[in-house]
Design an enzyme around this catalytic site. Structure first.
Site, PDB file in Angstrom:
ATOM      1  N   GLU A 106      -1.998  -5.108  -2.006  1.00 57.63           N
ATOM      2  CA  GLU A 106      -1.739  -6.060  -0.903  1.00 57.63           C
ATOM      3  C   GLU A 106      -2.214  -7.494  -1.164  1.00 57.63           C
ATOM      4  O   GLU A 106      -2.282  -8.303  -0.233  1.00 57.63           O
ATOM      5  CB  GLU A 106      -2.306  -5.541   0.434  1.00 57.63           C
ATOM      6  CG  GLU A 106      -1.709  -4.203   0.897  1.00 57.63           C
ATOM      7  CD  GLU A 106      -0.331  -4.306   1.555  1.00 57.63           C
ATOM      8  OE1 GLU A 106       0.186  -5.441   1.713  1.00 57.63           O
ATOM      9  OE2 GLU A 106       0.228  -3.224   1.883  1.00 57.63           O
ATOM     10  N   ASP A 112      -9.784  -0.230   3.985  1.00 59.44           N
ATOM     11  CA  ASP A 112      -8.653  -0.911   4.614  1.00 59.44           C
ATOM     12  C   ASP A 112      -9.044  -1.382   6.006  1.00 59.44           C
ATOM     13  O   ASP A 112      -9.868  -0.752   6.678  1.00 59.44           O
ATOM     14  CB  ASP A 112      -7.485   0.111   4.722  1.00 59.44           C
ATOM     15  CG  ASP A 112      -6.109  -0.520   4.752  1.00 59.44           C
ATOM     16  OD1 ASP A 112      -5.941  -1.549   5.411  1.00 59.44           O
ATOM     17  OD2 ASP A 112      -5.205   0.053   4.116  1.00 59.44           O
ATOM     18  N   ASP A 126      -6.955  -6.365   2.219  1.00 60.45           N
ATOM     19  CA  ASP A 126      -7.169  -6.831   3.602  1.00 60.45           C
ATOM     20  C   ASP A 126      -8.364  -6.151   4.268  1.00 60.45           C
ATOM     21  O   ASP A 126      -8.717  -6.495   5.406  1.00 60.45           O
ATOM     22  CB  ASP A 126      -5.895  -6.734   4.447  1.00 60.45           C
ATOM     23  CG  ASP A 126      -5.472  -5.316   4.840  1.00 60.45           C
ATOM     24  OD1 ASP A 126      -6.334  -4.419   4.952  1.00 60.45           O
ATOM     25  OD2 ASP A 126      -4.262  -5.120   5.074  1.00 60.45           O
ATOM     26  N   ASP A 152      -7.332  -1.654  -0.182  1.00 56.82           N
ATOM     27  CA  ASP A 152      -6.439  -2.676   0.384  1.00 56.82           C
ATOM     28  C   ASP A 152      -7.262  -3.958   0.488  1.00 56.82           C
ATOM     29  O   ASP A 152      -8.320  -3.979   1.145  1.00 56.82           O
ATOM     30  CB  ASP A 152      -5.968  -2.195   1.765  1.00 56.82           C
ATOM     31  CG  ASP A 152      -4.897  -3.077   2.378  1.00 56.82           C
ATOM     32  OD1 ASP A 152      -4.934  -4.306   2.159  1.00 56.82           O
ATOM     33  OD2 ASP A 152      -4.050  -2.530   3.112  1.00 56.82           O
ATOM     34  N   HIS A 194       4.215   0.826   4.284  1.00 56.90           N
ATOM     35  CA  HIS A 194       2.813   0.619   3.874  1.00 56.90           C
ATOM     36  C   HIS A 194       1.834   0.990   4.994  1.00 56.90           C
ATOM     37  O   HIS A 194       0.634   1.098   4.723  1.00 56.90           O
ATOM     38  CB  HIS A 194       2.566  -0.813   3.347  1.00 56.90           C
ATOM     39  CG  HIS A 194       2.390  -1.854   4.413  1.00 56.90           C
ATOM     40  ND1 HIS A 194       1.727  -3.043   4.187  1.00 56.90           N
ATOM     41  CD2 HIS A 194       2.791  -1.906   5.702  1.00 56.90           C
ATOM     42  CE1 HIS A 194       1.721  -3.776   5.289  1.00 56.90           C
ATOM     43  NE2 HIS A 194       2.361  -3.107   6.214  1.00 56.90           N
ATOM     44  N   ASP A 224      -3.209   3.158   8.064  1.00 57.96           N
ATOM     45  CA  ASP A 224      -2.011   3.544   7.290  1.00 57.96           C
ATOM     46  C   ASP A 224      -1.644   5.003   7.539  1.00 57.96           C
ATOM     47  O   ASP A 224      -1.291   5.750   6.622  1.00 57.96           O
ATOM     48  CB  ASP A 224      -2.225   3.268   5.798  1.00 57.96           C
ATOM     49  CG  ASP A 224      -2.429   1.785   5.510  1.00 57.96           C
ATOM     50  OD1 ASP A 224      -2.297   0.972   6.441  1.00 57.96           O
ATOM     51  OD2 ASP A 224      -2.737   1.448   4.347  1.00 57.96           O
ATOM     52  N   HIS A 257      -6.724  -1.273   8.117  1.00 61.54           N
ATOM     53  CA  HIS A 257      -5.764  -0.430   8.838  1.00 61.54           C
ATOM     54  C   HIS A 257      -5.885   1.020   8.382  1.00 61.54           C
ATOM     55  O   HIS A 257      -6.345   1.291   7.278  1.00 61.54           O
ATOM     56  CB  HIS A 257      -4.341  -0.920   8.572  1.00 61.54           C
ATOM     57  CG  HIS A 257      -4.150  -2.400   8.708  1.00 61.54           C
ATOM     58  ND1 HIS A 257      -4.311  -3.268   7.650  1.00 61.54           N
ATOM     59  CD2 HIS A 257      -3.835  -3.158   9.781  1.00 61.54           C
ATOM     60  CE1 HIS A 257      -4.088  -4.503   8.059  1.00 61.54           C
ATOM     61  NE2 HIS A 257      -3.808  -4.474   9.361  1.00 61.54           N
ATOM     62  N   HIS A 292       0.803  -1.225   0.000  1.00 61.69           N
ATOM     63  CA  HIS A 292       0.000   0.000   0.000  1.00 61.69           C
ATOM     64  C   HIS A 292       0.837   1.276   0.000  1.00 61.69           C
ATOM     65  O   HIS A 292       0.277   2.373  -0.161  1.00 61.69           O
ATOM     66  CB  HIS A 292      -0.986  -0.013   1.174  1.00 61.69           C
ATOM     67  CG  HIS A 292      -2.319   0.583   0.836  1.00 61.69           C
ATOM     68  ND1 HIS A 292      -3.440   0.374   1.583  1.00 61.69           N
ATOM     69  CD2 HIS A 292      -2.703   1.393  -0.189  1.00 61.69           C
ATOM     70  CE1 HIS A 292      -4.467   1.036   1.041  1.00 61.69           C
ATOM     71  NE2 HIS A 292      -4.036   1.660  -0.041  1.00 61.69           N
TER      72      HIS A 292
END
Ligand code: DIR
Ligand code: MN
Ligand code: MN
Ligand code: MN
Length: 311
Positions: free
Chosen positions: A270, A117, A227, A225, A134, A121, A119, A94
């Site tokens: 990712e 995402d 994930d 992302d 990332h 980031d 996360h 990312h």
């Protein structure tokens, strides 16, 4: 309408080998054909190539690579947009969002970003516990956070020109302490999984857009992302977190954004084809392609017959 594809076989924003192989694997799963099947004029600009330089900054071990790669990516994204092609950027990890968003903003100025995402980031080199870039791209892009960074050699081409008010998160469920602090301090638009549960994905997308694109006039950039999706649906990724978006929610979100007619850039990042068995990898790649297709006009109601063919 016209689409440009850019591959970014970049894995130095984190520590697991394999994520750099995703662009070619997603291509060979039939991506171009699928997009052409939507009636799009597709041009593949190929993979970003860059020459690495070594740069020493605390807790950012591969900054030289990140800086060189994202600078080249920014230029390619600008090229595609200037050619009149909406851009699909396939990562890589990312950290490449730095380059794709920089390129978008350099062409369109008024850009709103959806960061999908698990996360946020949003770390800086001082707050990051991993040293993985990332986990830092949003903090590098945001003008309001510029003062939290030291001087970064190699990054002079990239000014933090995105206002954090134009960024909206969807899918969060693994946010570091300092990231949470920043989200609260700046009142960043952030919808976590509990919001998706509470309001449903349709309402969450609408609420996010009302915040980051109140006048319905910004050029939209989705940085997706993989994930963000539940690991049951997209297992082959470096930092999976249980309890994520279903593929259906991911597709719904992309369909909604496509319908704005202003979704001009999509990053899909990712996917790591070296994580999990073949079935997991195929499954993850398939999920990625569904997300991409929805963002470029595939409809689960079926496609429309092109004008002039019926009757
Ligand atoms: C963590 C994980 N917040 C970090 N970030 C990830 O390393 O900064 N981002 N995995 O996708
Ligand atoms: Mn991410
Ligand atoms: Mn993530
Ligand atoms: Mn909807």
């Amino acid at each position: 309408s016209k689409v440009g594809i850019i591959g970014v076989p970049f894995d130095k924003g984190q520590r697991k080998a394999g994520v750099g192989e995703a662009p070619d694997i997603i291509r060979s799963a039939g991506l171009v054909n699928e997009l052409q099947g939507l009636g799009l004029n597709v041009h593949d600009y190929g993979n970003v190539q860059y020459e690495t330089a070594s740069i020493n900054v605390d807790n950012m071990p591969n900054l030289g690579d990140v800086a060189a790669c994202t600078q080249k990516l920014s230029e390619m994204v600008q090229q595609s947009l200037r050619d009149g092609r909406r851009v699909l950027t396939i990562g890589g990890d990312h950290s490449i969002g730095i380059g794709s968003i920089d390129g978008h903003v350099k062409v369109d100025k008024d850009v709103a970003i959806l960061w999908i995402d698990a996360h946020a980031d949003l770390n800086t080199n001082k707050t990051s516990e991993s040293g993985n870039v990332h986990g830092m791209p949003v903090a590098l892009l945001a003008s309001e956070l510029a003062d939290y960074w030291p001087y970064l050699p190699g990054m002079d081409w990239q000014q933090p020109i995105v206002s954090i008010r134009n960024v909206g998160y969807i899918g969060l469920r693994s946010v570091d302490r300092y990231e949470r602090l920043v989200i609260e301090k700046f009142g960043i638009t952030a919808f976590g999984m509990e919001d998706v549960e509470r309001f449903g994905i349709h309402e969450v997308v609408n609420m996010a857009l009302r915040k980051i694109d109140p006048d319905n006039n910004r050029s939209l950039h989705v940085s997706f992302d993989i994930d963000s999706l539940d690991p049951l649906e997209a297992p082959s990724t470096g930092t999976p977190v249980r309890g994520g978006l279903s593929l259906r929610e991911g597709i719904h979100l992309m369909e909604d954004l496509y319908r704005t007619n202003r979704l001009n850039a999509l990053d899909l990042v990712e996917v790591n084809p070296r994580i999990g068995d073949k079935k997991s990898v195929d499954f993850t790649v398939e999920a990625a392609i569904h997300i991409i297709q929805a963002g470029f006009g595939y409809s689960r109601r079926g496609l429309k017959v092109p004008e002039g063919i019926t009757d």
